[in-house]
Structures are given as C-alpha cells and as structure tokens.
Design an enzyme around this catalytic site. Structure first.
Site, short mmCIF file in Angstrom:
data_model
loop_
_atom_site.label_atom_id
_atom_site.label_comp_id
_atom_site.label_asym_id
_atom_site.label_seq_id
_atom_site.Cartn_x
_atom_site.Cartn_y
_atom_site.Cartn_z
N ASP A 77 -11.07 6.85 -4.08
CA ASP A 77 -10.28 6.00 -3.18
C ASP A 77 -11.12 4.75 -2.98
O ASP A 77 -12.34 4.83 -2.99
CB ASP A 77 -10.06 6.72 -1.84
CG ASP A 77 -8.97 6.06 -0.99
OD1 ASP A 77 -7.91 6.68 -0.80
OD2 ASP A 77 -9.18 4.91 -0.53
N SER A 127 7.28 7.12 -5.28
CA SER A 127 8.52 7.75 -4.81
C SER A 127 9.74 7.09 -5.43
O SER A 127 10.79 7.70 -5.50
CB SER A 127 8.67 7.60 -3.30
OG SER A 127 7.51 7.94 -2.63
N LYS A 160 -0.18 -0.81 -8.02
CA LYS A 160 -0.19 0.29 -8.99
C LYS A 160 -0.45 -0.26 -10.41
O LYS A 160 -1.18 0.34 -11.19
CB LYS A 160 1.11 1.09 -8.92
CG LYS A 160 1.20 1.91 -7.62
CD LYS A 160 2.41 2.81 -7.57
CE LYS A 160 2.68 3.41 -6.19
NZ LYS A 160 1.89 4.54 -5.80
N GLU A 210 2.59 2.45 -1.83
CA GLU A 210 3.79 2.22 -2.65
C GLU A 210 4.00 0.72 -2.88
O GLU A 210 4.77 0.07 -2.17
CB GLU A 210 5.00 2.86 -1.93
CG GLU A 210 6.31 2.82 -2.69
CD GLU A 210 6.41 3.84 -3.80
OE1 GLU A 210 5.37 4.32 -4.29
OE2 GLU A 210 7.53 4.13 -4.22
N VAL A 229 -1.71 5.86 -4.54
CA VAL A 229 -2.09 4.81 -3.58
C VAL A 229 -0.81 4.27 -2.95
O VAL A 229 0.28 4.76 -3.22
CB VAL A 229 -2.92 3.68 -4.24
CG1 VAL A 229 -4.15 4.26 -4.94
CG2 VAL A 229 -2.09 2.86 -5.21
N MET A 251 -0.64 12.08 0.40
CA MET A 251 -0.23 12.71 -0.85
C MET A 251 -1.42 13.11 -1.71
O MET A 251 -1.46 14.20 -2.27
CB MET A 251 0.71 11.78 -1.65
CG MET A 251 2.01 11.51 -0.96
SD MET A 251 2.88 13.02 -0.43
CE MET A 251 3.34 13.72 -1.99
N GLU A 253 9.04 16.45 -9.38
CA GLU A 253 9.88 15.71 -10.33
C GLU A 253 8.95 15.09 -11.38
O GLU A 253 8.04 14.33 -11.03
CB GLU A 253 10.64 14.58 -9.62
CG GLU A 253 11.87 15.03 -8.86
CD GLU A 253 12.65 13.83 -8.29
OE1 GLU A 253 13.87 13.91 -8.25
OE2 GLU A 253 12.04 12.84 -7.88
N ASN A 282 15.35 11.12 -4.38
CA ASN A 282 15.39 10.01 -3.42
C ASN A 282 16.56 9.07 -3.68
O ASN A 282 17.03 8.40 -2.77
CB ASN A 282 14.07 9.25 -3.42
CG ASN A 282 13.00 10.00 -2.64
OD1 ASN A 282 13.31 10.93 -1.90
ND2 ASN A 282 11.75 9.61 -2.82
N HIS A 313 6.10 13.16 -9.40
CA HIS A 313 6.53 12.91 -8.03
C HIS A 313 6.47 14.20 -7.22
O HIS A 313 7.34 15.06 -7.31
CB HIS A 313 7.95 12.32 -8.03
CG HIS A 313 8.44 11.95 -6.67
ND1 HIS A 313 9.75 12.01 -6.29
CD2 HIS A 313 7.76 11.51 -5.58
CE1 HIS A 313 9.85 11.64 -5.03
NE2 HIS A 313 8.67 11.33 -4.58
#
Ligand code: NAD
Length: 412
Positions: free
Chosen positions: A37, A123, A101, A96, A94, A18, A156, A194, A144
């Site tokens: 990263d 997500s 997070k 999920e 990063v 992503m 989104e 989702n 999103h």
C-alpha cells in the site's frame, strides 16, 4: 483445469476494506501473499486486523492455532513494486479511480515477470481501459470480490475484450481454490451484479422522491425475502463511497437521484460507520433504527426538486424494483455479459442477498411467466417512460413461449 498459468505466489495492492479481505481469502487458501500500500500504516493496520480475525476464528474453533500461524506467515508486507517482480498474480484494490488504476497497472506491467496475471478488483470501471495501458492485455482481467471479501462467497471474474481463455481458466481455478462461487462476467459498467443493482437502486431512489420513505422501500423488499433493503444496504456499504466517486470524477453531483445521498453525506451521515445514514445506529450496534429526520430530509429534497409526494404501496415498490432488476438481467443475457440465466441467479444469491427459496431474479422471472412480465413492463413503460422498454430478448422469448433459462450466450 488445464492452464499454463500456475498461480502460487500472489500479491495484493491496497490495504483498505477490500484488500484486507482478499489477503485473508488468499492466505486461507494456502497462497503466499505480498502486500503493498502506498501508505505503510494501512498495511500495518491491515496486518493487525488479520491477526484479530484469525484469533477470533481460533476462539470460535473454526481453525486451530497452527493454521492461524500458518496463514499469518503467508502474508508479507512490502514497500516497493520491485519486491513484486516474481509474483504469478496480483490483485489491485486501491481507490475506485481509473487514472490511478492505470498508473498502477503501467508500473506492474513494467515490473512484474512476463507471465504474471494482473487483476483489478474494480466494482465498475472498464477493464479494457485498464488493460490498454499494459503490454499484456491478454493477461489482464477483473477479479471482483464482494465486501467483506473473506466472508462473501461471490467472485465475478471479469473477462476483458482481450483476456485469454487460459488466463480466465487460471482465475476461475484460483477462485475455486479460495472457496468462492465463481461467475464469469463480460466487461460493461458494473459487470453483472452492480449493473443490475444500479437499475434496482435507481427505482428505489425514484420511489423515495415520489413519496415513499426509505423504511417503506426496505420493508417491502425485505418482505419479499431480500436479506436487506437497498437503503439498509447502502448504510452498510457506506453512502459516502459513491458520493466521493462523484466528487472525484466531477460528474453526477447534480443528478436528481443523487440528491438524497448528497444531502445525507453533507450532514456526515455516511451509514453504519458514522452511526447515522438512512437509519440511526446506537453506538456499537448494527440495528437499523427508523429516523424521522431522514423522512423529513427526503421530503425536503423532493420538494426542492418540484416533486409532489403521493401514497406509494408495497406492491408498487416490489413491482418496480424487481422488474427493473429482471429487465436489466435480460439485457445482460442478450448481450452475453452473462452466458446463462443461472449465472445471473448465482450472482444475486451469493452476492446480493436474493431469497434462496426463490432461486434468483431470472428464475423468478420465469416463474412469473414472460408473457405476464412483458405486459407489466409495457404498462410501466406507458406510465413512467422509455427506461422501462422491455429487453428485446424478453419480447422474443415471450412471443416464442420460451423461458430465460433456455438462453445460452445470448441465444435461446
Ligand atoms: P479503501 O478506501 O478502503 O482502500 C483503498 C486502499 O488503497 C487504501 O488503503 C489506500 O491507502 C490504498 N491506495 C490508494 N492509492 C494507492 C496507491 N497509489 N498505491 C497503493 N495503494 C494505494 O477502498 P476499498 O473499499 O477497499 O475499495 C478498493 C477497490 O475495491 C475499489 O476499486 C472499489 O471500487 C472496489 N470494491 C469495493 C467494495 C466495497 O464494498 N468497499 C466492493 C467491491 C469492490
């Protein structure tokens, strides 16, 4: 749009699938991007992929070399959070995992200038739980993107409980600048797209355990016009993503509906990327080939769960999957997670391959007639149980003879 938040300098945390697509989208929109990263090899590989993508676009005549060079020049690899201190907006992409997070948002909040907007590409995680670890919850929201983020049009914009209207405006303006189809969604598990997908896929998975094959389910929905059936879609997305998330969170591994995926992942069948998933793929090919081994695996899982298979026809597959989608969509409208049915339709047209000529799941529901739809949902409720209970909004609209298209902020 009038906003005190002027987004020019951006940053992206995470250089996986992503992160790469998001960086491309930002740079293509003319925005400088700092890229971080915790594994520097990921940004190195990411930069190589960016170069390759832009070279391909030059080769296809979509952009010229000067534009490709300018895009690349806008992206800078960085290695510390201190390097991000002056950015206007950061997008975190990063793994999920909520704790991870939250840790990153704490650091961002401590390091970035006071006006910076902090966005997560989660997500399905709770945006408010992420915002809560910062001193600036009104400047936290979800952005999103869909995979691959530089190709998929949908974005989104997820509004948390405390996200300020000016921050929402700035995020929408940014999305438009990137050429995205922007839809504002409320904060709930899975947001609009989702959350609806979860009910649709759950029905597809139940159908497998009851006797349908993945190919039957996919073909029935593709014949309706979906760009891809749910199991072909999982092969593209990667069956292992949810499997890993279940393992990481330590929940859901025992759920009956997870058992086919668990069995596939135990065999290393993660989808297209491993050449095998619900289907088989020849080396280098994306063509999904039917694999009788998977039908046998599904039968065995069902048998182990004590389910006796039965013949399932195309009509039942469509009825159950589409009605599940629509009933959840109506709940989303009722709760104002989406402000109107057109927003839900845009999510499904631009993010989930819903047939464009039908115009979206909610428009399809209106075309069916809500009275008819209600009767069909009640029939399924009688046959299969309470998860089919029609949404209160659908019942009310059917009684009043109004369509879903009339609903604004939960009211018709
Ligand atoms: P990925 O596994 O491809 O990449 C994650 C990256 O995060 C890796 O490069 C990893 O090195 C990096 N990372 C991990 N911990 C870090 C840390 N502490 N600091 C900095 N970087 C760190 O994951 P992905 O598929 O790109 O998904 C990223 C996010 O996007 C997830 O929240 C996911 O739910 C969401 N998302 C994924 C998709 C999809 O289809 N893949 C679609 C929409 C949203």
């Amino acid at each position: 749009m009038n906003t005190p938040y002027n987004v020019e300098q951006t940053a992206v945390i995470g250089a996986g699938t992503m992160g790469r697509g998001i960086v491309i989208s930002l740079a293509r929109a003319g925005l400088p991007v700092l890229w971080l990263d915790n594994d520097p090899r990921a940004t190195e590989t990411g930069l190589a992929m960016l170069k390759q993508t832009w070279a391909q676009q030059v080769a296809k005549g979509r952009i010229d070399q000067a534009e490709a060079d300018a895009c690349l020049a806008r992206v800078s690899q960085v290695t510390t959070y201190a390097d991000l201190a002056q950015v206007d907006l950061v997008i975190e992409a990063v793994y999920e995992n909520l704790a991870l997070k939250q840790e990153i948002f704490r650091t961002l909040d401590d390091t970035l200038k006071a006006e910076a907007i902090l966005a997560s590409n989660t997500s399905a995680l709770d945006i408010d739980a992420i915002a809560a670890v910062t001193q600036r919850p009104e400047q936290v929201l979800g952005l999103h993107f869909f995979s691959p983020a530089h190709v998929m049009k949908l974005l989104e914009v997820v509004r948390g409980q405390r996200t300020s209207p000016a921050v929402l405006d700035a995020a929408q303006a940014l999305g438009q600048r990137m050429g995205k189809e922007v839809v504002v969604a409320g904060n709930c598990p899975g947001f609009i797209g989702n959350r609806m997908l979860a009910t649709y896929v759950a029905e597809a998975r139940k159908l497998l355990l009851e006797g349908a094959t993945p190919r039957q389910v996919d073909e029935a929905l593709q014949a309706f016009g979906m760009a891809m059936g749910p199991f072909r879609m999982y092969d593209v997305v990667g069956i292992d993503l949810e499997w890993r998330a279940r393992q990481l969170a330590g929940v859901g591994m025992e759920a009956p509906l997870a058992q086919v995926d668990n069995a596939l992942c135990a065999l290393g069948r993660f989808g297209q990327k491993t050449g095998k998933g619900y289907y088989r793929y020849a080396p280098g090919s994306r063509e999904a080939v039917h694999d009788p081994e998977v039908d046998a695996l599904v039968l065995k899982v069902a048998h182990d769960l004590g389910v006796r298979p039965r013949e399932i026809g195309e009509a039942e597959i469509r009825e159950r999957c589409l009605l599940a989608l629509v009933n959840e969509g109506a709940k989303i409208l009722e709760e104002s997670v989406a402000s109107c049915s057109d927003d839900i339709d845009r999510v499904y047209l631009h993010g989930y391959g819903f047939p464009a000529d039908i115009g979206g799941p909610m428009r399809w529901a209106d075309q069916q007639g809500l009275g008819s739809l209600l009767g069909r949902l009640e029939r399924l409720q009688g046959l299969f149980g309470e998860h089919w209970r029609p949404s209160g909004l659908l019942m009310r609209l059917a009684a009043e003879g109004k369509p879903l298209a009339n609903v604004r902020e939960g009211r018709a």
